[in-house]
Design an enzyme around this catalytic site. Structure first.
Site, PDB file in Angstrom:
ATOM      1  N   ARG A  79     -17.292  -6.535  21.191  1.00  0.00           N
ATOM      2  CA  ARG A  79     -18.556  -6.751  21.220  1.00  0.00           C
ATOM      3  C   ARG A  79     -19.935  -6.105  20.214  1.00  0.00           C
ATOM      4  O   ARG A  79     -18.560  -5.603  19.532  1.00  0.00           O
ATOM      5  CB  ARG A  79     -18.958  -5.260  22.998  1.00  0.00           C
ATOM      6  CG  ARG A  79     -18.553  -6.698  24.254  1.00  0.00           C
ATOM      7  CD  ARG A  79     -18.930  -5.711  24.705  1.00  0.00           C
ATOM      8  NE  ARG A  79     -18.218  -4.715  25.462  1.00  0.00           N
ATOM      9  CZ  ARG A  79     -18.615  -3.182  24.761  1.00  0.00           C
ATOM     10  NH1 ARG A  79     -20.020  -3.154  24.228  1.00  0.00           N
ATOM     11  NH2 ARG A  79     -17.728  -2.221  25.159  1.00  0.00           N
ATOM     12  N   TYR A 218     -15.622 -13.987  21.332  1.00  0.00           N
ATOM     13  CA  TYR A 218     -15.228 -12.944  21.789  1.00  0.00           C
ATOM     14  C   TYR A 218     -15.675 -12.288  23.299  1.00  0.00           C
ATOM     15  O   TYR A 218     -16.839 -13.166  23.555  1.00  0.00           O
ATOM     16  CB  TYR A 218     -15.358 -11.609  21.280  1.00  0.00           C
ATOM     17  CG  TYR A 218     -14.855 -10.057  21.697  1.00  0.00           C
ATOM     18  CD1 TYR A 218     -13.303  -9.896  22.155  1.00  0.00           C
ATOM     19  CD2 TYR A 218     -15.888  -9.942  22.139  1.00  0.00           C
ATOM     20  CE1 TYR A 218     -12.814  -9.400  22.797  1.00  0.00           C
ATOM     21  CE2 TYR A 218     -15.361  -8.574  23.256  1.00  0.00           C
ATOM     22  CZ  TYR A 218     -13.982  -8.365  23.734  1.00  0.00           C
ATOM     23  OH  TYR A 218     -13.148  -6.545  24.245  1.00  0.00           O
ATOM     24  N   LYS A 227     -20.157  -9.205  31.155  1.00  0.00           N
ATOM     25  CA  LYS A 227     -20.828  -8.125  30.940  1.00  0.00           C
ATOM     26  C   LYS A 227     -22.534  -8.551  30.944  1.00  0.00           C
ATOM     27  O   LYS A 227     -23.307  -7.322  31.551  1.00  0.00           O
ATOM     28  CB  LYS A 227     -20.272  -7.284  29.666  1.00  0.00           C
ATOM     29  CG  LYS A 227     -19.267  -6.436  29.382  1.00  0.00           C
ATOM     30  CD  LYS A 227     -18.751  -5.831  30.305  1.00  0.00           C
ATOM     31  CE  LYS A 227     -17.607  -5.559  30.935  1.00  0.00           C
ATOM     32  NZ  LYS A 227     -16.698  -4.820  29.837  1.00  0.00           N
ATOM     33  N   HIS A 247     -20.093  -0.227  36.011  1.00  0.00           N
ATOM     34  CA  HIS A 247     -18.859  -0.575  34.792  1.00  0.00           C
ATOM     35  C   HIS A 247     -18.388   0.005  35.677  1.00  0.00           C
ATOM     36  O   HIS A 247     -17.488   1.199  34.957  1.00  0.00           O
ATOM     37  CB  HIS A 247     -19.406  -0.087  33.638  1.00  0.00           C
ATOM     38  CG  HIS A 247     -18.553  -0.697  32.680  1.00  0.00           C
ATOM     39  ND1 HIS A 247     -18.142   0.316  31.831  1.00  0.00           N
ATOM     40  CD2 HIS A 247     -17.931  -1.981  33.031  1.00  0.00           C
ATOM     41  CE1 HIS A 247     -17.781  -0.452  30.563  1.00  0.00           C
ATOM     42  NE2 HIS A 247     -17.033  -1.536  31.862  1.00  0.00           N
ATOM     43  N   SER A 269     -14.557   1.424  27.968  1.00  0.00           N
ATOM     44  CA  SER A 269     -14.656   0.478  27.580  1.00  0.00           C
ATOM     45  C   SER A 269     -12.991   0.835  27.021  1.00  0.00           C
ATOM     46  O   SER A 269     -13.155   1.552  26.210  1.00  0.00           O
ATOM     47  CB  SER A 269     -15.003  -1.057  27.281  1.00  0.00           C
ATOM     48  OG  SER A 269     -15.969  -1.537  27.411  1.00  0.00           O
ATOM     49  N   CYS A 271     -11.012   2.829  28.094  1.00  0.00           N
ATOM     50  CA  CYS A 271     -10.482   4.386  28.922  1.00  0.00           C
ATOM     51  C   CYS A 271     -10.107   4.493  30.450  1.00  0.00           C
ATOM     52  O   CYS A 271      -9.376   5.485  30.616  1.00  0.00           O
ATOM     53  CB  CYS A 271     -11.523   5.228  28.780  1.00  0.00           C
ATOM     54  SG  CYS A 271     -12.592   5.213  27.500  1.00  0.00           S
ATOM     55  N   ASP A 294     -13.704  -3.944  36.240  1.00  0.00           N
ATOM     56  CA  ASP A 294     -14.089  -2.867  35.054  1.00  0.00           C
ATOM     57  C   ASP A 294     -15.187  -3.507  35.919  1.00  0.00           C
ATOM     58  O   ASP A 294     -16.210  -2.427  35.591  1.00  0.00           O
ATOM     59  CB  ASP A 294     -14.247  -4.770  34.727  1.00  0.00           C
ATOM     60  CG  ASP A 294     -14.895  -4.545  32.947  1.00  0.00           C
ATOM     61  OD1 ASP A 294     -14.276  -2.993  32.695  1.00  0.00           O
ATOM     62  OD2 ASP A 294     -15.856  -5.281  32.753  1.00  0.00           O
ATOM     63  N   ARG A 386      -6.308  -8.400  24.144  1.00  0.00           N
ATOM     64  CA  ARG A 386      -6.471  -8.697  25.465  1.00  0.00           C
ATOM     65  C   ARG A 386      -6.037  -8.861  26.145  1.00  0.00           C
ATOM     66  O   ARG A 386      -4.999 -10.776  25.562  1.00  0.00           O
ATOM     67  CB  ARG A 386      -8.166  -9.432  25.574  1.00  0.00           C
ATOM     68  CG  ARG A 386      -9.437  -8.299  25.112  1.00  0.00           C
ATOM     69  CD  ARG A 386      -9.729  -7.043  26.077  1.00  0.00           C
ATOM     70  NE  ARG A 386     -10.761  -6.081  25.632  1.00  0.00           N
ATOM     71  CZ  ARG A 386     -11.010  -4.729  26.295  1.00  0.00           C
ATOM     72  NH1 ARG A 386     -10.687  -5.021  27.043  1.00  0.00           N
ATOM     73  NH2 ARG A 386     -11.315  -4.113  25.853  1.00  0.00           N
TER      74      ARG A 386
HETATM   75  O1  SAT Z   1     -16.712  -6.189  26.607  1.00  0.00           O
HETATM   76  S1  SAT Z   1     -15.529  -6.536  27.690  1.00  0.00           S
HETATM   77  O2  SAT Z   1     -16.337  -7.336  29.125  1.00  0.00           O
HETATM   78  O3  SAT Z   1     -14.687  -8.166  26.910  1.00  0.00           O
HETATM   79  C1  SAT Z   1     -14.274  -5.496  27.321  1.00  0.00           C
HETATM   80  C2  SAT Z   1     -14.992  -4.343  27.066  1.00  0.00           C
HETATM   81  O4  SAT Z   1     -15.251  -3.705  26.573  1.00  0.00           O
HETATM   82  O5  SAT Z   1     -15.233  -3.926  28.768  1.00  0.00           O
HETATM   83 MN    MN Z   2     -15.595  -2.858  30.701  1.00  0.00          MN
END
Ligand code: SAT
Ligand code: MN
Length: 603
Positions: A79, A218, A227, A247, A269, A271, A294, A386
């Protein structure tokens, strides 16, 4: 060229006037060679995947059914927070934690970029739905994109195509999400495997419920249901309508007596949300089932409890570090195939590999498409590589995962990655104190966003890059929800840190399946069955309060992981002060009061 000559444009499988007009406008603006209305069928998916293989974006994996390896442009791996904007009409609605530009100014810049940007490419129109299709008010969106990679990924990550379009009545509301990789092709010009543009914009117009993204392929920049919609735009909807878009993972914890508790947990993210969501408890008789890894949308039910729904349909998990030891259920999920792996390494026999997956193979193709051997000094896989895999393949998926009603949340965990200061678990005194914990959450930065890794920053509710409005208003929204709710029925808030380290940098707490001991303690606190010590920062268990039976870890380490250290916390106070100063006068006075009370208690 007039729009009418663009093949496919007139084949719209919808009579939603707003959708038709918008698609027409975007086609006229971006001038693609053709328009495809995405139906989500198997045949279409096979066609898209074949095109991606043909283009060199995908390499089919011999060892996993219907699965593909992809390597991005090395400059398009995460990101781009610096290039992410909340273009509210009033800058005060974007606030000190977001980039802002006047909407008309941003639109002028981006219209210039979008003009002709799909030349030589196909424009795909993807109708999608975040959350269950059977919801009374389905949360609809349409992504227009010129990327086949995005179409293939959206098919995994969202409920999309015909089944989503079926919920588009003629006057249905939907989020408009426009995406282009920003790489038009001149006649005869050969494409590259990962088209993108050095100029990137990830832009949100919250009042219009609209997303414009340019230049990146990405995940978080390009899969706009994730997001951009489900956090940045949805957090604004949630503010306006009295709910929460967070989140957070959602897990179901089942005790040996078959008592069920649902827990939502917010971590930044990379973690460990996915690992916790799919955890295999090490304590006998306890079980975990997964609902999401997520994002959680939480609304109050008629019974006054807070119910969570996962808007997503797949997992977009960090690959490195994932293996049968750290996350066996993620491994089982991807073994079933139908997955896309981006920026991991490719083995010579057509499988994927990444750091943390056991023994190093003698030879790999790295994410940079270079030869890699165990002697290589570079990593085989990007730290933010990923796997993208369907949720329904998860062997421990909770049966109620698709219930539009959601699941009632007993506990909310806020957590970050901190080498010092923050104990393994702390229970808040009440909702307001819990919101203070969330609002002051801190974490070391990770590879999920472009920038320096390992720097401690405040990451409120793990939402710093995802709050679609002013952070002070967001805190106030949390406070007000608590005030308007029945306190007895609110989830209990806890603050956790799996990442505290000893002097030699070793982790003090073993983590992974052992985290079930921490979950168990939290649930027993809620049920009034476990003890804790009151400290200035909240209720903290002593080693005797946790179920440590059979745990193979040094007692001093456990004690150190749980330790409340007043000195370390006093050192934290100026950082919190700085953070609150940054938020400015929209900081709720109740949080200021919490801060003053904490200072008092710390002496
Ligand atoms: O932003 S993504 O959803 O691609 C991955 C993340 O940072 O959680
Ligand atoms: Mn995330």
């Amino acid at each position: 060229m007039t729009a009418l000559t663009i093949p496919g444009l007139d084949q719209a499988p919808t009579t939603n006037a707003r959708l038709l007009t918008w698609v027409q406008e975007v086609a006229e603006l971006t001038t693609p060679d053709r328009v495809v209305w995405v139906d989500g069928s198997e045949e279409e998916s096979a066609r898209i995947n074949a095109a991606l293989v043909e283009a060199g974006t995908f390499v089919p994996l011999k060892k996993k059914p219907n699965s593909y390896w992809a390597a991005s442009d090395p400059n398009d791996v995460a990101r781009v927070e610096e290039r992410t904007f909340i273009c509210s009409v009033d800058p005060a609605d974007s606030g000190p934690t977001n980039n802002w530009m006047e909407p008309a100014e941003m639109k002028a810049i981006m219209l210039d970029l979008y003009r002709g940007c799909m030349r030589g490419r196909t424009m795909y129109v993807i109708p999608f739905c975040m959350g269950p299709l059977s919801a009374d008010k389905p949360m609809l969106g349409v992504e227009i994109t010129d990327s086949e990679y995005v179409v293939a990924s959206m098919r995994i990550m969202t409920r999309m195509g015909e089944k989503a379009l079926a919920r588009f009545t003629d006057d249905a509301e939907f989020v408009q999400a426009l995406h282009s990789v920003g790489a038009p092709l001149e006649p005869g010009q050969a494409d590259v495997p990962w088209p993108c543009n050095d100029t990137k914009y990830i832009t949100h117009f919250p009042e219009e419920r609209t997303i414009w993204s340019f230049g990146s392929g990405y995940g978080g920049n390009a899969l706009l249901g994730k997001k951009c919609y489900s956090l940045r735009i949805a957090s604004v909807m949630a503010r306006d309508e009295g709910w929460l878009a967070e989140h957070m993972l959602i897990l179901k914890l089942i005790s040996p007596e078959n008592k069920v508790h649902y827990i939502a947990a917010a971590f930044p993210s990379a973690c460990g949300k996915t690992n916790l969501a799919m955890l295999e408890p090490t304590i006998p008789g306890w079980r975990v089932e997964t609902l999401g890894d997520d994002i959680a949308w939480m609304r109050f039910g008629e019974d006054g409890r807070l119910y969570a729904v996962n808007p997503e349909y797949g997992f977009f998990g960090v690959a490195p570090g994932t293996d049968y030891h750290t996350n066996p259920n993620a491994m089982r999920t991807i073994e079933r195939g139908n997955s896309v792996f981006t920026n991991v390494a490719l083995t010579d026999d057509g499988d994927i590999w990444w750091e943390g997956m056991g023994e190093k193979p003698a030879h790999l193709t790295s994410w940079k498409k270079q030869d890699w051997t165990p002697e290589s000094t570079e990593l085989s896989s990007h730290p933010n590589s990923r796997y993208c895999t369907p949720m329904q393949q998860c062997p421990i998926l909770a049966p109620e995962w698709d219930d539009p009603k959601g699941v009632p949340i007993s506990a909310i965990f806020f957590g970050g990655r901190r080498a010092t200061t923050v104990p393994l678990i702390t229970e808040s005194r009440d909702w307001q104190h819990g919101v203070f914990m969330g609002a002051t959450l801190s974490s070391e930065t990770t590879a999920a966003a472009v920038g320096q890794v390992g720097v401690v920053r405040r990451d409120p509710m793990a939402m710093l890059p995802f709050i679609g409005y002013h952070a002070g208003d967001y805190f106030n929204h949390w406070i007000q929800l608590g005030k308007n709710a029945n306190a007895e029925k609110l989830p209990k808030i806890f603050y956790v840190n799996w990442f505290r380290r000893g002097d030699d940098k070793r982790f003090l707490w073993p983590g992974f399946g052992e985290n079930s001991r921490v979950l168990k303690w939290a649930i027993e606190r809620i049920e009034g069955k476990a003890a804790a010590e009151e400290t200035p920062i909240g209720h903290v268990p002593t080693p005797a309060d946790l179920d440590l039976s059979g745990l193979d870890a040094p007692a001093e380490d456990i004690a150190a992981a749980l330790d409340f250290d007043a000195e370390e916390w006093r050192a934290e106070l100026p950082l919190i002060e700085q953070w609150f100063t940054k938020i400015g006068d929209k900081l709720p006075t109740s949080l200021r009061d919490e801060f003053e009370a904490l200072k008092q208690r710390l002496g």
